[in-house]
Design a protein around this motif. Structure first.
Motif, PDB file in Angstrom:
ATOM      1  N   LEU A 148      49.082  36.542  33.791  1.00  0.00           N
ATOM      2  CA  LEU A 148      49.761  35.247  33.831  1.00  0.00           C
ATOM      3  C   LEU A 148      50.890  35.173  32.799  1.00  0.00           C
ATOM      4  CD1 LEU A 148      46.707  32.845  34.264  1.00  0.00           C
ATOM      5  CD2 LEU A 148      48.554  33.230  35.923  1.00  0.00           C
ATOM      6  N   GLN A 149      50.862  36.045  31.797  1.00  0.00           N
ATOM      7  CA  GLN A 149      51.899  36.041  30.766  1.00  0.00           C
ATOM      8  C   GLN A 149      53.040  37.022  31.063  1.00  0.00           C
ATOM      9  OE1 GLN A 149      50.410  35.627  26.610  1.00  0.00           O
ATOM     10  NE2 GLN A 149      48.384  35.936  27.520  1.00  0.00           N
ATOM     11  N   ILE A 150      52.948  37.737  32.189  1.00  0.00           N
ATOM     12  CA  ILE A 150      53.982  38.701  32.565  1.00  0.00           C
ATOM     13  C   ILE A 150      54.952  38.015  33.512  1.00  0.00           C
ATOM     14  CG2 ILE A 150      54.433  40.986  33.495  1.00  0.00           C
ATOM     15  CD1 ILE A 150      52.667  40.931  30.961  1.00  0.00           C
ATOM     16  N   LYS A 151      56.137  37.695  33.027  1.00  0.00           N
ATOM     17  CA  LYS A 151      57.078  36.911  33.830  1.00  0.00           C
ATOM     18  C   LYS A 151      57.535  37.656  35.069  1.00  0.00           C
ATOM     19  CE  LYS A 151      61.240  38.270  31.233  1.00  0.00           C
ATOM     20  NZ  LYS A 151      62.389  37.761  30.447  1.00  0.00           N
ATOM     21  N   GLU A 152      57.463  38.997  35.031  1.00  0.00           N
ATOM     22  CA  GLU A 152      57.884  39.773  36.201  1.00  0.00           C
ATOM     23  C   GLU A 152      56.862  39.722  37.330  1.00  0.00           C
ATOM     24  OE1 GLU A 152      59.754  41.769  32.579  1.00  0.00           O
ATOM     25  OE2 GLU A 152      57.796  40.908  33.086  1.00  0.00           O
ATOM     26  N   PHE A 153      55.646  39.269  37.031  1.00  0.00           N
ATOM     27  CA  PHE A 153      54.602  39.180  38.039  1.00  0.00           C
ATOM     28  C   PHE A 153      54.549  37.772  38.616  1.00  0.00           C
ATOM     29  CE2 PHE A 153      51.576  42.664  36.203  1.00  0.00           C
ATOM     30  CZ  PHE A 153      52.539  43.622  36.475  1.00  0.00           C
ATOM     31  N   THR A 154      54.231  37.692  39.899  1.00  0.00           N
ATOM     32  CA  THR A 154      53.906  36.420  40.528  1.00  0.00           C
ATOM     33  C   THR A 154      52.430  36.470  40.891  1.00  0.00           C
ATOM     34  OG1 THR A 154      56.127  36.165  41.429  1.00  0.00           O
ATOM     35  CG2 THR A 154      54.365  34.854  42.438  1.00  0.00           C
ATOM     36  N   ILE A 155      51.640  35.629  40.263  1.00  0.00           N
ATOM     37  CA  ILE A 155      50.190  35.673  40.445  1.00  0.00           C
ATOM     38  C   ILE A 155      49.782  34.666  41.514  1.00  0.00           C
ATOM     39  CG2 ILE A 155      47.959  35.512  39.304  1.00  0.00           C
ATOM     40  CD1 ILE A 155      49.796  37.773  38.326  1.00  0.00           C
ATOM     41  N   ALA A 159      44.440  35.861  43.327  1.00  0.00           N
ATOM     42  CA  ALA A 159      44.468  37.058  42.475  1.00  0.00           C
ATOM     43  C   ALA A 159      43.102  37.373  41.883  1.00  0.00           C
ATOM     44  CB  ALA A 159      45.497  36.879  41.366  1.00  0.00           C
ATOM     45  N   ARG A 160      42.415  36.364  41.383  1.00  0.00           N
ATOM     46  CA  ARG A 160      41.095  36.593  40.777  1.00  0.00           C
ATOM     47  C   ARG A 160      40.103  37.108  41.828  1.00  0.00           C
ATOM     48  NH1 ARG A 160      41.032  32.633  38.222  1.00  0.00           N
ATOM     49  NH2 ARG A 160      40.941  33.234  36.028  1.00  0.00           N
ATOM     50  N   GLN A 161      40.111  36.482  42.996  1.00  0.00           N
ATOM     51  CA  GLN A 161      39.211  36.909  44.072  1.00  0.00           C
ATOM     52  C   GLN A 161      39.518  38.339  44.501  1.00  0.00           C
ATOM     53  OE1 GLN A 161      39.450  34.445  47.572  1.00  0.00           O
ATOM     54  NE2 GLN A 161      38.005  35.685  48.722  1.00  0.00           N
ATOM     55  N   SER A 162      40.797  38.689  44.596  1.00  0.00           N
ATOM     56  CA  SER A 162      41.186  40.037  45.022  1.00  0.00           C
ATOM     57  C   SER A 162      40.737  41.078  44.011  1.00  0.00           C
ATOM     58  CB  SER A 162      42.704  40.108  45.207  1.00  0.00           C
ATOM     59  OG  SER A 162      43.131  39.259  46.243  1.00  0.00           O
ATOM     60  N   LEU A 163      40.894  40.767  42.724  1.00  0.00           N
ATOM     61  CA  LEU A 163      40.485  41.704  41.683  1.00  0.00           C
ATOM     62  C   LEU A 163      38.970  41.891  41.697  1.00  0.00           C
ATOM     63  CD1 LEU A 163      41.109  43.512  39.306  1.00  0.00           C
ATOM     64  CD2 LEU A 163      41.232  41.490  37.835  1.00  0.00           C
ATOM     65  N   GLU A 164      38.234  40.804  41.823  1.00  0.00           N
ATOM     66  CA  GLU A 164      36.776  40.897  41.892  1.00  0.00           C
ATOM     67  C   GLU A 164      36.335  41.731  43.095  1.00  0.00           C
ATOM     68  OE1 GLU A 164      35.513  36.864  42.005  1.00  0.00           O
ATOM     69  OE2 GLU A 164      35.520  36.615  39.824  1.00  0.00           O
ATOM     70  N   GLN A 165      36.991  41.516  44.232  1.00  0.00           N
ATOM     71  CA  GLN A 165      36.634  42.245  45.441  1.00  0.00           C
ATOM     72  C   GLN A 165      36.893  43.738  45.284  1.00  0.00           C
ATOM     73  OE1 GLN A 165      35.052  41.138  47.917  1.00  0.00           O
ATOM     74  NE2 GLN A 165      35.322  42.616  49.582  1.00  0.00           N
ATOM     75  N   ALA A 166      38.027  44.083  44.664  1.00  0.00           N
ATOM     76  CA  ALA A 166      38.355  45.496  44.456  1.00  0.00           C
ATOM     77  C   ALA A 166      37.321  46.174  43.566  1.00  0.00           C
ATOM     78  CB  ALA A 166      39.748  45.617  43.846  1.00  0.00           C
ATOM     79  N   LEU A 167      36.883  45.484  42.520  1.00  0.00           N
ATOM     80  CA  LEU A 167      35.897  46.061  41.604  1.00  0.00           C
ATOM     81  C   LEU A 167      34.531  46.191  42.281  1.00  0.00           C
ATOM     82  CD1 LEU A 167      36.830  44.169  38.304  1.00  0.00           C
ATOM     83  CD2 LEU A 167      37.392  46.534  38.915  1.00  0.00           C
ATOM     84  N   LYS A 168      34.159  45.192  43.061  1.00  0.00           N
ATOM     85  CA  LYS A 168      32.859  45.221  43.730  1.00  0.00           C
ATOM     86  C   LYS A 168      32.783  46.333  44.777  1.00  0.00           C
ATOM     87  CE  LYS A 168      31.721  40.286  43.284  1.00  0.00           C
ATOM     88  NZ  LYS A 168      31.577  39.001  44.033  1.00  0.00           N
ATOM     89  N   SER A 267      57.322  37.077  51.237  1.00  0.00           N
ATOM     90  CA  SER A 267      56.598  36.388  50.172  1.00  0.00           C
ATOM     91  C   SER A 267      55.689  37.369  49.459  1.00  0.00           C
ATOM     92  CB  SER A 267      55.767  35.241  50.754  1.00  0.00           C
ATOM     93  OG  SER A 267      54.652  35.762  51.450  1.00  0.00           O
ATOM     94  N   GLU A 268      55.005  36.874  48.441  1.00  0.00           N
ATOM     95  CA  GLU A 268      54.093  37.727  47.696  1.00  0.00           C
ATOM     96  C   GLU A 268      52.930  38.194  48.566  1.00  0.00           C
ATOM     97  OE1 GLU A 268      54.216  39.106  44.663  1.00  0.00           O
ATOM     98  OE2 GLU A 268      56.249  38.383  44.777  1.00  0.00           O
ATOM     99  N   ASN A 269      52.656  37.494  49.673  1.00  0.00           N
ATOM    100  CA  ASN A 269      51.585  37.931  50.548  1.00  0.00           C
ATOM    101  C   ASN A 269      51.984  39.160  51.352  1.00  0.00           C
ATOM    102  OD1 ASN A 269      49.725  35.869  49.949  1.00  0.00           O
ATOM    103  ND2 ASN A 269      50.898  34.437  51.180  1.00  0.00           N
TER     104      ASN A 269
END
Length: 278
Positions: A148-155, A159-168, A267-269
């Motif tokens: 969220l602090q990286i201005k070059e990223f659009t979150i 995002a949280r759900q996607s990260l959790e899913q990737a780890l699981k 878009s980001e999607n």
């Protein structure tokens, strides 16, 4: 002849894709994760007279990914796409997607460089792994806070759900470094499968850039993925970013083209963010 693939053709399909595992990262990952019998995913193959595969088209929801080792039967594959009222994007190696232009109407196109890493010969073997951790579910909030602090990223909201899913599901992993309780750098994979993985989300905290922290995370991540016999790949948009990746051993293997119909907005999607090393 174009036919719809099913599980009985899996070995033949994977053998065809495995010659270029990085280029076919998304197709391989989608097949391994979702197979041939879902309502949101379909795979078509073109067979010659000897029943050898000459081309593949995968649909994941409204996204289409074509692949062939040379000329693809774009005319007949396009008939499938044009029947789909929910078609959102056609993406793949530029030389392949360009063959669809006479048959599928594109309103917008986004192109990025596509690079691959197959060995660790240029990775710094003496790079310190001190402080580098592999993320678990308990680290998701801290990682999102950094991004969220990286201005070059659009979150995105997901995002949280996607990260959790990737780890699981082990379709992605993240290596990170902390100072105190704060995550200060990280690097991740996505679409990880049995043959390949894509590097994404390489970044450092704005106050910790130019210290080589993200590079250390990325080198450790690359080393471990390569040691499992997988190829690595990534997208990048500008030569400056490319020069950093090439110092690590990445080599350009083409341009990746994302093509959108009239009714779609980029878009980001629709796109994968460029990894950010600082």
């Amino acid at each position: 002849m174009i036919v719809k693939a099913d599980q009985t053709m899996h070995e033949k399909v994977m053998n065809y894709l495995s010659d270029e595992p990085a280029l076919n990262l998304f197709i391989i990952a989608d097949i391994e994760n979702f197979g041939y019998e879902t309502d949101f995913q379909e795979i078509w193959i073109e067979l010659d007279d000897e029943e050898q595969i000459q081309g593949i088209l995968l649909r994941y929801m409204g996204n289409y990914l074509p692949y062939a080792k040379g000329t693809i039967n774009a005319k007949d594959f396009s008939k499938i796409i044009n029947k789909d009222t929910k078609y959102e994007m056609l993406s793949g190696k530029k030389e392949i997607t360009e063959q669809f232009r006479p048959y599928v109407k594109f309103e917008r196109t986004k192109e990025t460089y596509f690079a691959e890493l197959k060995d660790n010969s240029l990775l710094n073997k003496n790079s310190s792994r001190e402080g580098i951790q592999q993320a678990g579910l308990q680290d998701v909030d801290s990682l999102i806070e950094l991004k969220l602090q990286i201005k070059e990223f659009t979150i995105r909201a997901t995002a949280r759900q996607s990260l959790e899913q990737a780890l699981k599901t082990k379709t992605g992993r993240t290596y990170f470094m902390k100072e105190g309780k704060i995550v200060v750098s990280c690097a991740s994979t996505t679409a990880e499968n049995s043959l390949s993985a894509m590097i994404v989300g390489v970044c450092s905290h704005p106050e910790k850039r130019n210290q080589g922290l993200a590079t250390q995370c990325m080198e450790a991540l690359c080393h471990d993925v390569l040691s499992q016999g997988k190829a690595l790949c990534l997208f990048y948009d500008n030569p400056k970013a490319g020069s950093i990746y090439k110092r690590l051993g990445f080599k350009d293997i083409g341009m990746w083209s994302m093509n959108f119909p009239v009714h779609m907005t980029v878009s980001e999607n629709n796109i994968t963010k460029e990894p950010l090393i600082k």
